[in-house]
Motif scaffolding. Sequence first.
Motif, PDB file in Angstrom:
ATOM      1  N   LEU A  28       0.835  -1.180   0.114  1.00  7.07           N
ATOM      2  CA  LEU A  28       0.092   0.097  -0.051  1.00  7.07           C
ATOM      3  C   LEU A  28       0.674   1.260   0.013  1.00  7.07           C
ATOM      4  O   LEU A  28       0.533   2.418  -0.147  1.00  7.07           O
ATOM      5  N   SER A  43      -7.072  -1.044   5.187  1.00  8.95           N
ATOM      6  CA  SER A  43      -8.409  -1.230   4.120  1.00  8.95           C
ATOM      7  C   SER A  43      -9.382  -1.792   5.067  1.00  8.95           C
ATOM      8  O   SER A  43      -9.155  -2.626   5.889  1.00  8.95           O
ATOM      9  N   ASN A  44     -10.967  -1.067   4.671  1.00  6.25           N
ATOM     10  CA  ASN A  44     -11.946  -1.793   5.057  1.00  6.25           C
ATOM     11  C   ASN A  44     -12.198  -3.189   5.251  1.00  6.25           C
ATOM     12  O   ASN A  44     -12.950  -3.753   5.878  1.00  6.25           O
ATOM     13  N   SER A  81       0.595   1.234   7.904  1.00  2.92           N
ATOM     14  CA  SER A  81      -0.899   0.827   8.024  1.00  2.92           C
ATOM     15  C   SER A  81      -1.361   0.534   9.459  1.00  2.92           C
ATOM     16  O   SER A  81      -2.159   0.663   9.770  1.00  2.92           O
TER      17      SER A  81
END
Length: 775
Positions: A650, A680-681, A654
Motif C-alpha cells: 500500500l 483497508s476496510n 498501515s
Amino acid sequence: MNLLAHPKTRLAIRSSLLAAAILAGIFEIPAARATPQQVRLPGGKGQIAEISSSGPQRRQGDLYIADGNVIVTYGDARLTADHVEYNDATSEVVATGHVHYDFENQHLDASDAHYNVNSGHGLFHHVRGTVKIIRQPNPTILISENPLYFQGEEAERLSEDVYIIRKAWITICDPEHPSWQFFAAHAHVQLNDKVALVSANFRLFRIPLIWLPYANAPASSKIRQSGFLVPDVGDSSVKGFVFGDAFYWAPTPWMDATLGAQYFSLRGASERGQLRILPTENTSISYSYFGVDDRGLINSLGVRQPEGGEDQRLEIKTLLPGGWRFVTDYNQLSSLTFRLAFSDTESEAVNSEIRSAIFLSKNYRGFSFNIAGINDKSFLTLPTLVPPLIPATSVTLRNLPEGRISSVDQTPWQNVPIYFSFDSFVGASRRSDQDIDTPKFVSRAEVAPRVTVPLHFGPWLDVAVSATFRTTYYGASLDNSGPTPVVVNQALLRNTGEFSIDLRPPTLERFFDRPKKNRRYKHTIEPSITYRYVTGVNNFADFIRFDSDATLTDTNEVEYGFTQRLFMKQGEDQPRELISWRIVQKHYFDPTFGGAIVAGDRNVFEALNSITPFAFALGPVNWSPIVSDFKVTPGDRYDFEEILEYDPNLQKLSTIGTLMKVKPFSNFFATVAHFRLDASNVLQPVSNQIRLLAGYGAENRKGFNFTTGISYDIQNNQLQSQIVQATYNGGCCGLSVEYRRLALGEIRTENQFRVAFIIANIGNFGNLRRQEKVF
C-alpha cells in the motif's frame, strides 16, 4: 503460701493498722504525705490481688477498704480509682471516682465499677473505652490504625473479650471530634470478631443519616463479617433512580458469598452473586453471576426494546496428586447487547469474545499430556433496533473433547546433537456461524514429529535446521463448488512436509564505561535470518476453519531482521535492558501460497499472521509489512513502546501503536495510548483512537487522590468514554465522587454520577464500588 490466711498474720495487720492510726493522730501527719501502702490479697485461681493506695486503708471482716489513688492489679488486669472496696471472699471490687480499667488492648474510664477479679465480669457506668486492634493490610478497604472508641451509660464486661454496652456510640475517629459515629440502644462487642448494634443509626458529623434495626462491623484483624452490606443509592441517565443492597456471608475462613439486587426505576431489576471457596491450599473455586430483568427503553417507533440478559463465570483450579493440574474456566454471556447496555466499565463492555475451557494436564520429563474442552464464541454484529430487523451474528468454535500429547526437543544420544520432538492431538470439533453449521462432532487428528539439528560454526555463526512431517485428518470438509461453501461428510487427509533453517550471525556489541557514575553500558545488534518451506497443502479451501491448525498453507518464505538492545549495569547490580528495537520483514517467494490466496478477500494464513496480527493480504503478496517495535524501559518510572508497520504493497504506514506510562513521582501517574489502523476496510475497519489516563495518589492513600481519563475516536470524531474521580481519605473515613460517561453507539449513551462514603476498617457506603474505581 498465703500469709493472710493465718490468724496470727491477720492479727498482726490489724495491730499495725491500729498503731498507724494512733501515731497519725498524735503527730497529726497530713493525708497528702501518707506513705503509699500495699497489700496482697487472695483472688482465686491461685493468683493474688495486689492493692496499693496513697491514702488510708482498713479492714472490716472480709472487706478491705482503701482510698486515694487506689491501684488494684490481678494478673494482666489493672484497675485504679479514688475509692475501692475489695471482698476477698467473693473477689468482688467496688470502685468509685475516676475509675480506670486496663487489660491487654482494652482501656475503660468510668464513674464507678463493680468488678470480679476472679471471673473478669464487671459493670461500669458512664463509661468511655478504647480497644486497640491490629489490622492486616487489605487492598479492598481503607485501613486505620486508630483504636475502636466507644461510650455508653453502662458497659457490662462478660468475659475477657465480650462487652455489652447500653446507650452506646461507637467510632474509630477522634472521640472529641468524630467525623462519623454509630449510635445504638444496645451494642454487643465481641473482640477479635465483631461489633453488633441493635437499633442503630449512623451519623455523619453528628447528623443522623440512616437508621438500621441491626448492624454489625468487624472488630478483628481480619475484616470479614457476615451480614447485610450498606445499601447503595444512585442515579443514572439510562437506568434512572438506582437502589440496591447485598448480603455478605462468611461462614468459614475459607469461604464467602455475596448475594445482592438493584432496582432501576427506568429499566427493571438486576441480580448479582459471587461465591469464593478455598477448601484446600491447592484448590480454589469462584463463581460470579450478573443478570438484568429489563423492561427496555422506548425506541424511535414507540416500542420498548428490552436489552436484559445474564453474564456468569465459574473458575476452578486445583493441583491433583501425581503432578496433574485441573482447571475449569466457564464463561457464559446471553448477548453482546446486554453487555453493552449494562456493563459498568468501557473495557468490559467492548469485550465481544467469550472463551470457556476445561483441561487436565501434566508435564513429565519433557512430555506434556492434556485432555481439554474449549469453546470460543465471538459476537460479530449487533441486532438492528428498527425495521428491517436483522438478528445479531456470531461465530462459535468448539473443540470438545480433545487430547494433546507433545514433547520438547530431546536427544536420545548424549554426544550427538540431534533433537527429536512431536505434537499430536485427537478430538472432535464444531463450527457454527451465519454461513457454516457443521455436525456437532467432527472428528480430527494430527501427528507432527520433528527433528532439529543445531550447528555451530565457531563464534561467528549458529544454524538450526528443522524438519517436520505432519499428517492431519478431518472427518468433514467444505464443498466450494457453489456460491457459498457447504459442509459435506467427506473426510480429508493431508500430509505436509515443513523445513526451516534458522541462521544466527554473530552479535555485534560494544561497551561504554562511565566510571564517575559507576555505570557500564552495553549496546548489541542481533541479526537473524529464518527460511521456511511448507509443501503438501493442496486443498486449503476444503478445510473447515476450527482453529489455527486449519490455517496452514504452502509457503516458501524468508524472514529477516535485527534487534538492537542497550543494557546498563549499575555497580554490582544485575544488568537491565533500557532500550530494545526490533525490525523484521518477510519475503514470500510464492505469492499465492500454493493457490490458497483469494484475490479481493481478507486472507488470514499462518504464514501471514506469524509476523503481524493484522491482516494485510488482499491478493497475492511478495512482501509483508515492515514491523518496527521500539521499547524504552528504564525502570519503574517510565515505560514507552512504539509499534509501526509499513506496508510496501500500500506504500504507507498501515499500523501505528503507541503506549507510554509515566510515574515521575511516587504519587503521580499518567498513561497515553494511541492506536491507528489505516490499511483497508476489507482487511479490518479503519480506526484511530486515543486514550488518556492521569492521576495523583492511590485508592486507599491518606489525603487527596484524583484521577481523570478519556477515550476518543479520532476517526469518527466521537468521545467514547470519560471519567473523573476524586477521593479524600482521612484518618477514619473518606469520600469518593465520580462522573463517568459511556458512549457505546446506538445501544447506550449514559451519564453516571457516583459517590461513596468510605468508612475505615468497614467498607463503603454508596454506589461507587471498589472494582469500578480507576486507581
